[in-house]
Design a protein around this motif. Structure first.
Motif, short mmCIF file in Angstrom:
data_model
loop_
_atom_site.label_atom_id
_atom_site.label_comp_id
_atom_site.label_asym_id
_atom_site.label_seq_id
_atom_site.Cartn_x
_atom_site.Cartn_y
_atom_site.Cartn_z
N THR A 38 -8.62 35.09 52.46
CA THR A 38 -7.67 34.05 52.65
C THR A 38 -6.66 33.98 51.58
OG1 THR A 38 -9.36 32.84 53.81
CG2 THR A 38 -7.21 31.41 53.16
N THR A 40 -5.74 36.60 49.80
CA THR A 40 -4.75 37.80 49.84
C THR A 40 -3.80 37.51 51.09
OG1 THR A 40 -6.70 38.97 49.30
CG2 THR A 40 -5.00 40.30 50.07
N VAL A 41 -4.32 37.07 52.11
CA VAL A 41 -3.31 36.88 53.25
C VAL A 41 -2.38 35.85 52.93
CG1 VAL A 41 -3.21 36.20 55.70
CG2 VAL A 41 -4.97 37.71 54.88
N SER A 42 -2.82 34.82 52.24
CA SER A 42 -1.53 33.75 51.89
C SER A 42 -0.79 34.17 50.83
CB SER A 42 -2.36 32.51 51.34
OG SER A 42 -3.11 31.96 52.27
N MET A 44 0.14 37.55 50.54
CA MET A 44 1.25 38.28 50.96
C MET A 44 1.97 37.77 52.00
SD MET A 44 0.42 41.42 50.18
CE MET A 44 1.14 42.42 51.38
N ASN A 45 1.83 36.87 52.54
CA ASN A 45 2.79 35.85 53.45
C ASN A 45 3.80 35.15 52.45
OD1 ASN A 45 4.01 34.61 55.46
ND2 ASN A 45 2.33 33.26 55.84
N LEU A 46 3.36 34.94 51.31
CA LEU A 46 4.39 34.33 50.26
C LEU A 46 5.33 35.15 49.84
CD1 LEU A 46 5.14 31.78 48.58
CD2 LEU A 46 3.44 32.89 46.87
N GLN A 48 6.41 37.91 51.44
CA GLN A 48 7.25 38.25 52.57
C GLN A 48 8.26 37.26 52.95
OE1 GLN A 48 4.79 38.90 56.01
NE2 GLN A 48 4.02 40.94 55.30
N LYS A 49 7.93 36.01 52.77
CA LYS A 49 8.85 34.82 53.09
C LYS A 49 9.99 34.90 51.77
CE LYS A 49 6.25 31.95 55.87
NZ LYS A 49 5.85 30.45 56.18
N GLN A 50 9.32 35.11 50.56
CA GLN A 50 10.25 35.18 49.41
C GLN A 50 11.24 36.11 49.53
OE1 GLN A 50 8.10 35.13 46.04
NE2 GLN A 50 7.74 32.74 45.67
N GLU A 51 10.96 37.51 50.00
CA GLU A 51 11.56 38.64 49.96
C GLU A 51 12.73 38.34 51.10
OE1 GLU A 51 13.33 42.15 48.99
OE2 GLU A 51 11.67 41.01 48.07
N GLU A 57 16.71 38.57 56.28
CA GLU A 57 15.71 39.39 57.10
C GLU A 57 16.29 40.61 57.66
OE1 GLU A 57 12.86 37.80 60.78
OE2 GLU A 57 14.20 36.36 59.84
#
Length: 68
Positions: A38, A40-42, A44-46, A48-51, A57
């Protein structure tokens, strides 16, 4: 198969403390694996959103393209 079940239950009843420690160990192991996945997934999601927030996008970036 029935004799294996009887033997297993008899040994579980005989060694209650070992059985309890084993069950607790399995529960803790599953909880730790769930927490790590959990996290790790969180993370990676963070990232992606920061990028997306920093650079937009984009799906494709073309470089050195002629005006034609």
């Amino acid at each position: 198969m029935n004799i294996i079940n009887k033997l297993t239950l008899r040994n579980l009843k005989k060694n209650k403390s070992r059985t309890l420690v084993t069950i607790i160990g399995v529960i803790i192991s599953v909880a730790m694996l769930t927490a790590v996945s959990t996290l790790t997934v969180s993370f990676m999601n963070l990232l992606q959103k920061q990028e997306m927030a920093n650079n937009g996008e984009w799906h494709v970036l073309y470089k050195d393209v002629n005006a034609e």
